[in-house]
Design a protein around this motif. Structure first.
Motif, PDB file in Angstrom:
ATOM      1  N   GLN A 117       0.522  -1.395   0.156  1.00  0.00           N
ATOM      2  CA  GLN A 117      -0.310   0.227  -0.610  1.00  0.00           C
ATOM      3  C   GLN A 117       0.572   1.701  -0.435  1.00  0.00           C
ATOM      4  N   LEU A 120       2.721   2.114  -3.530  1.00  0.00           N
ATOM      5  CA  LEU A 120       2.293   1.747  -5.069  1.00  0.00           C
ATOM      6  C   LEU A 120       2.306   3.315  -5.504  1.00  0.00           C
ATOM      7  N   LYS A 124       3.679   3.526  -9.570  1.00  0.00           N
ATOM      8  CA  LYS A 124       3.508   4.412 -10.686  1.00  0.00           C
ATOM      9  C   LYS A 124       3.785   5.030 -11.151  1.00  0.00           C
ATOM     10  N   ARG A 165      -4.167  -7.379  -7.434  1.00  0.00           N
ATOM     11  CA  ARG A 165      -4.293  -7.585  -9.014  1.00  0.00           C
ATOM     12  C   ARG A 165      -5.179  -6.650 -10.077  1.00  0.00           C
ATOM     13  N   HIS A 167      -7.001  -4.133  -8.674  1.00  0.00           N
ATOM     14  CA  HIS A 167      -7.139  -3.043  -8.494  1.00  0.00           C
ATOM     15  C   HIS A 167      -6.029  -2.620  -9.639  1.00  0.00           C
ATOM     16  N   VAL A 168      -4.664  -2.700  -9.186  1.00  0.00           N
ATOM     17  CA  VAL A 168      -3.703  -2.217  -9.810  1.00  0.00           C
ATOM     18  C   VAL A 168      -3.325  -1.999 -11.473  1.00  0.00           C
ATOM     19  N   TYR A 171      -3.516   0.728 -13.630  1.00  0.00           N
ATOM     20  CA  TYR A 171      -1.796   1.594 -13.435  1.00  0.00           C
ATOM     21  C   TYR A 171      -0.918   0.530 -14.354  1.00  0.00           C
ATOM     22  N   ILE A 173       0.420  -2.474 -13.564  1.00  0.00           N
ATOM     23  CA  ILE A 173       1.088  -3.003 -12.472  1.00  0.00           C
ATOM     24  C   ILE A 173       0.819  -4.159 -13.009  1.00  0.00           C
TER      25      ILE A 173
END
Length: 239
Positions: A117, A120, A124, A165, A167-168, A171, A173
């Motif tokens: 957290q 991140l 990014k 996975r 959530h990102v 971005y 990622i």
């Protein structure tokens, strides 16, 4: 040039990652309680040590401050503690200390969430960031193990990977959970694969195999995402 942060890299598999993954000119931040021997290597890789105890709740803030906004391309969480008497003959879950149970969950689960957290923002900044979580075949179904806290934490790590996975993804990622069986950490990375093969006859995995697997994943383009890899030893009787 890539920037890595590797949790649990003072020995074993984490140390093999710190030695075998970066190329000349890359930078590696090593998170561990004890000073890693890889700091003394003269191979053109920039290595930095972040002394940290992941059982402490404020550690994620300290790690974030140490990085001071630097771009991260690869984050590897390679930490997993288990019951002090686990994996031994006569082990009995009913005798586990509640404080030890809480520590296992803190290090293997809570710390994963809080550290990622906080980092991140660093990830990014990369145009092809990879998060790699090192789980265990103990976190797979039908593993026949009785170390409840450790097994629960490794099942939990897979759940973290699945939700993280999603959530990102926006971005760009990727998040991969690797679930290896028993790894031959007793034989140093520099001693080579052949010594592991001759010593363990396929019952333990060479460090080099896991390093090669991770190297493949981090070199994939941002169009690909390897979600999960299960990699037991060929003759692992528990897998």
């Amino acid at each position: 040039m890539k920037n890595f942060i590797i949790f649990g890299a003072s020995k074993g598999l984490g140390q093999a990652f710190a030695k075998g993954l970066p190329d000349k000119g890359d930078s590696v931040w090593i998170v561990s309680r004890s000073c890693p021997e890889s700091l003394i290597f003269k191979d053109g890789v920039n290595r930095y040590w972040i002394e940290a105890d992941l059982s402490k709740s404020d550690t994620s803030n300290r790690i974030s401050k140490a990085l001071d906004g630097v771009r991260l391309d690869v984050l590897i969480y390679n930490v997993g503690i288990w019951e002090s008497k686990g994996f031994r003959e006569g082990y009995d879950f009913e005798n586990d200390d509640p404080e030890e149970i809480a520590k296992i969950i803190q290090v293997n689960v809570t710390s994963v969430i809080t550290c990622i957290q906080k980092l991140l923002l660093n990830l990014k900044k990369s145009d092809n960031a990879k998060i790699i979580l090192i789980g265990s075949t103990a976190g797979l179904e039908n593993n026949q193990l009785t170390q409840i806290s450790f097994v629960a934490s490794k099942f939990g790590l897979r759940g973290i990977g699945n939700s993280l996975r999603e959530h990102v993804k926006k971005y760009g990622i990727s998040v991969t959970c690797i679930n290896p069986g028993e790894i031959a950490t007793q034989i140093a990375y520099e001693e080579g694969i052949e010594k592991v093969l001759s010593t363990y006859k396929g019952t333990q995995i060479p460090l080099q195999d896991i390093v090669s697997l991770v190297k493949c994943i981090i070199n994939l383009s941002k169009a690909s995402c390897v979600k999960e890899v299960n990699i037991p030893a060929m003759f692992d009787t528990d897998a």
